[in-house]
Enzyme design. Sequence first.
Site, PDB file in Angstrom:
ATOM      1  N   CYS A 247      15.169  20.154 -18.830  1.00 56.79           N
ATOM      2  CA  CYS A 247      15.527  21.555 -19.101  1.00 56.79           C
ATOM      3  C   CYS A 247      16.581  22.059 -18.099  1.00 56.79           C
ATOM      4  O   CYS A 247      17.739  21.687 -18.221  1.00 56.79           O
ATOM      5  CB  CYS A 247      14.294  22.439 -19.147  1.00 56.79           C
ATOM      6  SG  CYS A 247      14.615  23.953 -20.058  1.00 56.79           S
TER       7      CYS A 247
ATOM      8  N   HIS B 125      10.270  20.039 -21.685  1.00 57.26           N
ATOM      9  CA  HIS B 125       9.507  19.854 -20.428  1.00 57.26           C
ATOM     10  C   HIS B 125       8.354  18.868 -20.603  1.00 57.26           C
ATOM     11  O   HIS B 125       7.201  19.304 -20.734  1.00 57.26           O
ATOM     12  CB  HIS B 125       8.880  21.181 -20.013  1.00 57.26           C
ATOM     13  CG  HIS B 125       9.810  22.229 -19.546  1.00 57.26           C
ATOM     14  ND1 HIS B 125      10.174  22.381 -18.230  1.00 57.26           N
ATOM     15  CD2 HIS B 125      10.444  23.211 -20.219  1.00 57.26           C
ATOM     16  CE1 HIS B 125      10.992  23.402 -18.117  1.00 57.26           C
ATOM     17  NE2 HIS B 125      11.171  23.927 -19.304  1.00 57.26           N
TER      18      HIS B 125
ATOM     19  N   ARG C 109      13.314  28.550 -23.039  1.00 56.99           N
ATOM     20  CA  ARG C 109      14.722  28.955 -22.780  1.00 56.99           C
ATOM     21  C   ARG C 109      15.581  27.710 -22.544  1.00 56.99           C
ATOM     22  O   ARG C 109      16.334  27.598 -21.561  1.00 56.99           O
ATOM     23  CB  ARG C 109      14.807  29.905 -21.587  1.00 56.99           C
ATOM     24  CG  ARG C 109      14.155  31.254 -21.884  1.00 56.99           C
ATOM     25  CD  ARG C 109      14.151  32.176 -20.695  1.00 56.99           C
ATOM     26  NE  ARG C 109      15.497  32.553 -20.275  1.00 56.99           N
ATOM     27  CZ  ARG C 109      16.235  33.499 -20.850  1.00 56.99           C
ATOM     28  NH1 ARG C 109      15.770  34.171 -21.879  1.00 56.99           N
ATOM     29  NH2 ARG C 109      17.425  33.776 -20.405  1.00 56.99           N
TER      30      ARG C 109
ATOM     31  N   GLU D 127       6.868  17.504 -18.338  1.00 60.44           N
ATOM     32  CA  GLU D 127       5.968  17.754 -17.193  1.00 60.44           C
ATOM     33  C   GLU D 127       4.967  18.865 -17.478  1.00 60.44           C
ATOM     34  O   GLU D 127       4.016  19.042 -16.717  1.00 60.44           O
ATOM     35  CB  GLU D 127       6.794  18.061 -15.926  1.00 60.44           C
ATOM     36  CG  GLU D 127       7.457  19.427 -15.840  1.00 60.44           C
ATOM     37  CD  GLU D 127       8.804  19.532 -16.565  1.00 60.44           C
ATOM     38  OE1 GLU D 127       9.072  18.706 -17.480  1.00 60.44           O
ATOM     39  OE2 GLU D 127       9.569  20.448 -16.227  1.00 60.44           O
TER      40      GLU D 127
END
Length: 238
Positions: A90, A215, A152, A217
């Site tokens: 990201c 993401h 985002r 993670e």
Amino acid sequence: MAHVQVSHNVTIGILALQGAFAEHQAALKKLSCQKKIAIVLVRAAEDLSACDALIIPGGESTTIALLAKLAGLLEPLRTFLQKKPVWGTCAGAILLAQAVKNTKKGGQELLGGVSVTVARNGWGSQVESFEAPLSIDGLQDPSVPFMGVFIRAPVILALHPSTRNPPIEIIARLPTNLVPKSQKLMVHNEGDSDPHDPQSIVAVRQGRHMLTTFHPELTNDGRFHEYFVRTCVLPTLL
Ligand code: GLN
């Protein structure tokens, strides 16, 4: 739990200036080869010297770039990625891009390394966050979709293949029906007959570097971390 065969020690750095570095650390610790992977939280140029590879987390790319500049890390990071594998998620993907659009006034510092142009916050302000199941060849258990978490997120506007650089491998795309509607309005790639191509691309690998606009993670699924270690990091240690 994702498994990876590592026959020697590997040290993976995580840029820990801002953003989801603790989540990457937790994901790496959960890989079943944990005893052989050492993790370094990178906050200064000296921290990089021990690292075989680096992860740049999601967060806010302008803040990460500013903090990296203040820490004297921009040039050391650029030098690091000339030689070692780097994965950006990201905001980290924005930093790894060759060029970025939709920047704040005055632009922003990039590290480069992956031959793509991205649009920061490219899905638009109305659809800032969404999740999408991604089918990804090459991950362990490829028939099990990987849940992409997009917050985002940047949009990949263009790939820039060249004979001077390793080929760009597309790892994951959003299914066309899941491309958020506002995104179609936000970004328009001139000359593209299909507006979703390359804008549906959400993960690429170029040589030893990897970029995901979502993401991994922030999930409990360690398969992308395993994939980075197996396909980007281990081959550079041979
Ligand atoms: N929009 C953020 C940026 O510009 C990235 C968001 C994220 O990493 N979740 O850096």
